[in-house]
Write an enzyme that holds these catalytic residues in place. Sequence first.
Site, PDB file in Angstrom:
ATOM      1  CD  GLU A 115      -1.023  -4.555  -2.896  1.00  0.00           C
ATOM      2  OE1 GLU A 115      -1.912  -5.306  -2.574  1.00  0.00           O
ATOM      3  OE2 GLU A 115       0.249  -4.745  -2.536  1.00  0.00           O
ATOM      4  CG  HIS A 149       3.610  -4.736   0.302  1.00  0.00           C
ATOM      5  ND1 HIS A 149       2.747  -3.848   1.352  1.00  0.00           N
ATOM      6  CD2 HIS A 149       2.160  -5.778   0.071  1.00  0.00           C
ATOM      7  CE1 HIS A 149       1.668  -4.090   1.372  1.00  0.00           C
ATOM      8  NE2 HIS A 149       1.052  -5.604   0.654  1.00  0.00           N
TER       9      HIS A 149
HETATM   10  P1  PGA Z   1      -5.377  -5.785   2.980  1.00  0.00           P
HETATM   11  O1  PGA Z   1      -3.677  -5.875   1.992  1.00  0.00           O
HETATM   12  O2  PGA Z   1      -5.384  -7.388   2.024  1.00  0.00           O
HETATM   13  O3  PGA Z   1      -4.950  -5.564   4.399  1.00  0.00           O
HETATM   14  O4  PGA Z   1      -5.757  -4.488   2.175  1.00  0.00           O
HETATM   15  C1  PGA Z   1      -3.542  -6.353   0.757  1.00  0.00           C
HETATM   16  C2  PGA Z   1      -1.892  -6.464   0.448  1.00  0.00           C
HETATM   17  O5  PGA Z   1      -1.208  -5.538   1.434  1.00  0.00           O
HETATM   18  O6  PGA Z   1      -1.312  -6.472  -0.201  1.00  0.00           O
END
Ligand code: PGA
Length: 248
Positions: free
Chosen positions: A170, A98
């Site tokens: 992401e 992450h």
């Molecule tokens: P968020 O986080 O939905 O708050 O943008 C997504 C993530 O960290 O996977």
Amino acid sequence: MNKKIIIFNWKMAPQSFREAKRLLTYYKQQTTNDKNSEIVICPPFIYLENLKLKNKNLKFSAQDVFWENPAAGKGAYTGEISAKMLKNIGVEYVIIGHSERRKYLNETDETINKKIKVAFKAGLKVILCVGELKRKSGIKQAKNYIRKQLEKDLKEISKSSINNLLVAYEPVWAIGTGNFCCSENALEMIIFIKNILNLLFKNNKCRVLYGGSVDSKNIKDFLRYKEINGVLIGSASLKLKEIEKILK
Ligand code: PGA
């Protein structure tokens, strides 16, 4: 392949087991018997076993794992949690790489690669997060950045476990900012990621998801594309109204 996966990442919340139990009860109440989606909850380690035992119908994921899987009694790694420990409490998934861990815990592609190997060896499914840092760097640079992340993170991963891999695209600029990536751009990147995966591992069935400021208003935009196999949700996973709308 058509079943969408919705992953709720609680990050470092809530602050007590009581609240965690209450939150999970809410999820259970809102979860329908919808056969078209798979719901995965990612609570902090400390609540994982207890919540899992109490809720056999939901799936669970850890938010991280350590890169060694030492034999019993030989784990001199203070504070860490092994893949075997997760497997032994019946956890199915683990998030690896992450961007918050890459940023605040200095995780590198090398350690991420080790973590993926150890997780697969223990029989866990891996949710690998990749994403470029800046929006303005342009699509070509972004694709290059992600290709390199994938090549390093997935180096020497055995083909036999590859279908247990999920990749979450992401973009770092979209996480926790409310500034989500438009679904057309997410789709383009997800198709790109699938192409890279196919070059690295022929005929794989890896699922690729989008994450970054997903909420009840924009989730449908992402899920309408067959190529986007699901979403990873952060902040909205702690808001009751949002959970209700998302699950409905
Ligand atoms: P968020 O986080 O939905 O708050 O943008 C997504 C993530 O960290 O996977």
